[in-house]
Design a protein around this motif. Sequence first.
Motif, PDB file in Angstrom:
ATOM      1  N   GLU A  11       0.810  -1.215   0.000  1.00  0.00           N
ATOM      2  CA  GLU A  11       0.000   0.000   0.000  1.00  0.00           C
ATOM      3  C   GLU A  11       0.843   1.264   0.000  1.00  0.00           C
ATOM      4  OE1 GLU A  11      -2.862  -0.022   3.109  1.00  0.00           O
ATOM      5  OE2 GLU A  11      -3.829  -1.874   2.442  1.00  0.00           O
ATOM      6  N   THR A  12       1.890   1.292   0.797  1.00  0.00           N
ATOM      7  CA  THR A  12       2.701   2.499   0.941  1.00  0.00           C
ATOM      8  C   THR A  12       3.983   2.479   0.118  1.00  0.00           C
ATOM      9  OG1 THR A  12       3.941   1.616   2.830  1.00  0.00           O
ATOM     10  CG2 THR A  12       1.855   2.729   3.301  1.00  0.00           C
ATOM     11  N   GLY A  13       4.414   1.295  -0.316  1.00  0.00           N
ATOM     12  CA  GLY A  13       5.686   1.176  -0.994  1.00  0.00           C
ATOM     13  C   GLY A  13       6.875   1.195  -0.050  1.00  0.00           C
ATOM     14  N   MET A  14       6.618   1.229   1.249  1.00  0.00           N
ATOM     15  CA  MET A  14       7.709   1.263   2.217  1.00  0.00           C
ATOM     16  C   MET A  14       8.472  -0.044   2.203  1.00  0.00           C
ATOM     17  SD  MET A  14       7.591   1.939   6.352  1.00  0.00           S
ATOM     18  CE  MET A  14       6.755   3.517   6.132  1.00  0.00           C
ATOM     19  N   GLY A  33      20.017  -0.903   2.281  1.00  0.00           N
ATOM     20  CA  GLY A  33      18.800  -0.535   1.585  1.00  0.00           C
ATOM     21  C   GLY A  33      18.894   0.803   0.879  1.00  0.00           C
ATOM     22  N   ARG A  34      18.158   0.934  -0.213  1.00  0.00           N
ATOM     23  CA  ARG A  34      17.985   2.196  -0.933  1.00  0.00           C
ATOM     24  C   ARG A  34      16.555   2.230  -1.453  1.00  0.00           C
ATOM     25  NH1 ARG A  34      22.940   1.286  -5.054  1.00  0.00           N
ATOM     26  NH2 ARG A  34      24.559   0.819  -3.487  1.00  0.00           N
ATOM     27  N   VAL A  35      15.901   3.373  -1.330  1.00  0.00           N
ATOM     28  CA  VAL A  35      14.517   3.495  -1.778  1.00  0.00           C
ATOM     29  C   VAL A  35      14.395   3.122  -3.250  1.00  0.00           C
ATOM     30  CG1 VAL A  35      12.657   5.146  -2.186  1.00  0.00           C
ATOM     31  CG2 VAL A  35      13.935   5.222  -0.047  1.00  0.00           C
ATOM     32  N   GLU A  36      15.380   3.525  -4.062  1.00  0.00           N
ATOM     33  CA  GLU A  36      15.300   3.312  -5.504  1.00  0.00           C
ATOM     34  C   GLU A  36      15.806   1.939  -5.933  1.00  0.00           C
ATOM     35  OE1 GLU A  36      19.232   5.478  -4.699  1.00  0.00           O
ATOM     36  OE2 GLU A  36      17.231   5.258  -3.821  1.00  0.00           O
ATOM     37  N   ALA A  37      16.267   1.121  -4.990  1.00  0.00           N
ATOM     38  CA  ALA A  37      16.839  -0.181  -5.345  1.00  0.00           C
ATOM     39  C   ALA A  37      16.154  -1.341  -4.648  1.00  0.00           C
ATOM     40  CB  ALA A  37      18.335  -0.201  -5.014  1.00  0.00           C
ATOM     41  N   GLY A  38      15.965  -1.253  -3.358  1.00  0.00           N
ATOM     42  CA  GLY A  38      15.394  -2.331  -2.569  1.00  0.00           C
ATOM     43  C   GLY A  38      16.224  -2.569  -1.325  1.00  0.00           C
ATOM     44  N   LEU A  39      16.240  -3.809  -0.856  1.00  0.00           N
ATOM     45  CA  LEU A  39      16.937  -4.175   0.370  1.00  0.00           C
ATOM     46  C   LEU A  39      17.782  -5.418   0.151  1.00  0.00           C
ATOM     47  CD1 LEU A  39      13.923  -3.929   2.860  1.00  0.00           C
ATOM     48  CD2 LEU A  39      15.793  -2.279   2.702  1.00  0.00           C
ATOM     49  N   SER A  40      18.846  -5.536   0.933  1.00  0.00           N
ATOM     50  CA  SER A  40      19.637  -6.760   0.931  1.00  0.00           C
ATOM     51  C   SER A  40      20.021  -7.109   2.357  1.00  0.00           C
ATOM     52  CB  SER A  40      20.898  -6.606   0.075  1.00  0.00           C
ATOM     53  OG  SER A  40      21.781  -5.637   0.630  1.00  0.00           O
ATOM     54  N   ALA A  41      20.240  -8.403   2.581  1.00  0.00           N
ATOM     55  CA  ALA A  41      20.728  -8.900   3.866  1.00  0.00           C
ATOM     56  C   ALA A  41      21.842  -9.885   3.561  1.00  0.00           C
ATOM     57  CB  ALA A  41      19.612  -9.572   4.656  1.00  0.00           C
ATOM     58  N   ALA A  86      17.587 -10.845  -0.910  1.00  0.00           N
ATOM     59  CA  ALA A  86      17.325  -9.581  -1.595  1.00  0.00           C
ATOM     60  C   ALA A  86      15.833  -9.398  -1.789  1.00  0.00           C
ATOM     61  CB  ALA A  86      18.037  -9.551  -2.945  1.00  0.00           C
ATOM     62  N   LEU A  87      15.427  -8.126  -1.785  1.00  0.00           N
ATOM     63  CA  LEU A  87      14.046  -7.738  -2.044  1.00  0.00           C
ATOM     64  C   LEU A  87      14.089  -6.530  -2.964  1.00  0.00           C
ATOM     65  CD1 LEU A  87      10.886  -7.878  -0.493  1.00  0.00           C
ATOM     66  CD2 LEU A  87      11.716  -5.577  -0.063  1.00  0.00           C
ATOM     67  N   ASP A  88      13.474  -6.626  -4.145  1.00  0.00           N
ATOM     68  CA  ASP A  88      13.510  -5.499  -5.070  1.00  0.00           C
ATOM     69  C   ASP A  88      12.320  -4.572  -4.835  1.00  0.00           C
ATOM     70  OD1 ASP A  88      11.275  -6.538  -6.586  1.00  0.00           O
ATOM     71  OD2 ASP A  88      12.655  -7.845  -7.690  1.00  0.00           O
ATOM     72  N   THR A  89      12.266  -3.482  -5.562  1.00  0.00           N
ATOM     73  CA  THR A  89      11.236  -2.464  -5.325  1.00  0.00           C
ATOM     74  C   THR A  89       9.845  -2.909  -5.746  1.00  0.00           C
ATOM     75  OG1 THR A  89      11.776  -1.424  -7.453  1.00  0.00           O
ATOM     76  CG2 THR A  89      12.866  -0.554  -5.483  1.00  0.00           C
ATOM     77  N   HIS A  90       9.744  -4.015  -6.471  1.00  0.00           N
ATOM     78  CA  HIS A  90       8.437  -4.567  -6.840  1.00  0.00           C
ATOM     79  C   HIS A  90       7.973  -5.619  -5.823  1.00  0.00           C
ATOM     80  CE1 HIS A  90       8.735  -2.510 -10.674  1.00  0.00           C
ATOM     81  NE2 HIS A  90       9.931  -3.040 -10.845  1.00  0.00           N
ATOM     82  N   GLY A  91       8.807  -5.912  -4.842  1.00  0.00           N
ATOM     83  CA  GLY A  91       8.474  -6.931  -3.855  1.00  0.00           C
ATOM     84  C   GLY A  91       8.988  -8.307  -4.211  1.00  0.00           C
ATOM     85  N   GLY A  92       9.728  -8.426  -5.318  1.00  0.00           N
ATOM     86  CA  GLY A  92      10.324  -9.710  -5.667  1.00  0.00           C
ATOM     87  C   GLY A  92      11.425 -10.080  -4.685  1.00  0.00           C
ATOM     88  N   THR A  93      11.585 -11.365  -4.418  1.00  0.00           N
ATOM     89  CA  THR A  93      12.558 -11.821  -3.434  1.00  0.00           C
ATOM     90  C   THR A  93      13.432 -12.932  -4.000  1.00  0.00           C
ATOM     91  OG1 THR A  93      11.052 -13.478  -2.496  1.00  0.00           O
ATOM     92  CG2 THR A  93      11.017 -11.270  -1.516  1.00  0.00           C
ATOM     93  N   ALA A  94      14.604 -13.088  -3.384  1.00  0.00           N
ATOM     94  CA  ALA A  94      15.501 -14.187  -3.741  1.00  0.00           C
ATOM     95  C   ALA A  94      16.497 -14.373  -2.616  1.00  0.00           C
ATOM     96  CB  ALA A  94      16.227 -13.908  -5.048  1.00  0.00           C
ATOM     97  N   ALA A  95      17.067 -15.577  -2.537  1.00  0.00           N
ATOM     98  CA  ALA A  95      18.046 -15.863  -1.495  1.00  0.00           C
ATOM     99  C   ALA A  95      19.059 -16.885  -1.990  1.00  0.00           C
ATOM    100  CB  ALA A  95      17.360 -16.372  -0.232  1.00  0.00           C
ATOM    101  N   PHE A  96      20.233 -16.842  -1.365  1.00  0.00           N
ATOM    102  CA  PHE A  96      21.300 -17.811  -1.618  1.00  0.00           C
ATOM    103  C   PHE A  96      21.844 -18.255  -0.270  1.00  0.00           C
ATOM    104  CE2 PHE A  96      25.856 -18.572  -1.631  1.00  0.00           C
ATOM    105  CZ  PHE A  96      25.993 -19.554  -2.597  1.00  0.00           C
ATOM    106  N   CYS A 168      13.920   1.003   7.985  1.00  0.00           N
ATOM    107  CA  CYS A 168      12.705   1.268   7.215  1.00  0.00           C
ATOM    108  C   CYS A 168      12.954   2.462   6.299  1.00  0.00           C
ATOM    109  CB  CYS A 168      11.526   1.563   8.133  1.00  0.00           C
ATOM    110  SG  CYS A 168      10.966   0.154   9.105  1.00  0.00           S
ATOM    111  N   LEU A 169      12.558   2.314   5.025  1.00  0.00           N
ATOM    112  CA  LEU A 169      12.793   3.342   4.019  1.00  0.00           C
ATOM    113  C   LEU A 169      11.516   3.599   3.237  1.00  0.00           C
ATOM    114  CD1 LEU A 169      16.073   1.847   2.499  1.00  0.00           C
ATOM    115  CD2 LEU A 169      15.933   3.642   4.241  1.00  0.00           C
ATOM    116  N   GLY A 170      11.308   4.857   2.842  1.00  0.00           N
ATOM    117  CA  GLY A 170      10.170   5.206   2.016  1.00  0.00           C
ATOM    118  C   GLY A 170      10.400   6.550   1.359  1.00  0.00           C
ATOM    119  N   PRO A 171       9.743   6.807   0.229  1.00  0.00           N
ATOM    120  CA  PRO A 171       9.981   8.064  -0.495  1.00  0.00           C
ATOM    121  C   PRO A 171       9.506   9.306   0.240  1.00  0.00           C
ATOM    122  CG  PRO A 171       8.164   6.843  -1.468  1.00  0.00           C
ATOM    123  CD  PRO A 171       8.796   5.932  -0.466  1.00  0.00           C
TER     124      PRO A 171
END
Length: 235
Positions: A11-14, A33-41, A86-96, A168-171
Motif C-alpha cells: 500500500e505504501t511502498g515502504m 537498503g535504498r529506496v530506488e533499489a530495494g533491500l539486501s541482507a 534480496a528484495l527489489d522495489t516490486h516486492g520480488g525476493t531471492a536468497a542464496f 525502514c525506508l520510504g519516499p
Amino acid sequence: MTFSILARDAETGMLGGAAATGSLCVGGWVLRGRVEAGLSASQGTAPSTLWGEATLDEMQSGASAAQAVSRVTTPDTGRAHRQLAALDTHGGTAAFTGDASVPACASRSAERVIVTGNMLTSESVLDATLEAYVSATGSMAERLLQALQAGEAAGSDSRGLMSAALLCLGPDMPPLSLRIDYSETPLRDLTALYARATARPYADWSQLVPTRQAPFRAPSEQDLQRLGAATPTTD
C-alpha cells in the motif's frame, strides 16, 4: 549466526528490514537498503558487505532480486560460507545459502517478504518469523519487531542474541535506521529505542528533514519555536 527479514508494504511502498544475531553489530554487517533499489541482507560465517552493496547496485540498474542474487554470488569463490537475501522495489525476493553455511540454515518467503537465517536452533525460527510478520498488524516497523520476537521465541540464533537492527525506508519519510550493537537483551532494547524514535520530540523533528519527495524541506521559524531546545541535532 543470524536471522533476518526483508519486506515491502504494497500500500505504501515502504521497504523494511530487520535482523538479529548472536554476535556484535548486526545492522552494520547485514542490512543494506535504498529506496530506488530495494533491500539486501548479507550474512553467514564470513559475511560480505560487498555482496550487500553490489546487490543494491544490480537492482538499482533494473535487475530483479533473483537476477541480482545470481550475479553477485556466482563469481565469488568464497560463496559457500555466505548467505544473501534480496528484495527489489516490486516486492520480488531471492536468497542464496552457501553449502558450508552452519545449520540450521535456509530461507522462507511469501508475497513481498523473505526470511533468511543460519546457525539457528532449527528452521522453525524461520517459519515463526515469517508467520509473525504476515499475521501482524501495525506499522511496518512494528510488524518487523514482532517478527524478530517470534523468531527469538521459536529458538533464535543457537548462541542466543547479542545485537539487533531495524531499517525502514520510504519516499515520503526520512530513513529509520536503528541499531543495538551489543546487549544482553537486544530485541527488548531495539523495541524501546523504536518507541523513543517515534515519540516526541524526536518524531516531530524527523518530520522536518528532507525526504526524496521533499528534498529541500527545512523547518520554518514556527517549527523552530515549537520544538525549541528539545530539537535534536547532528552537530
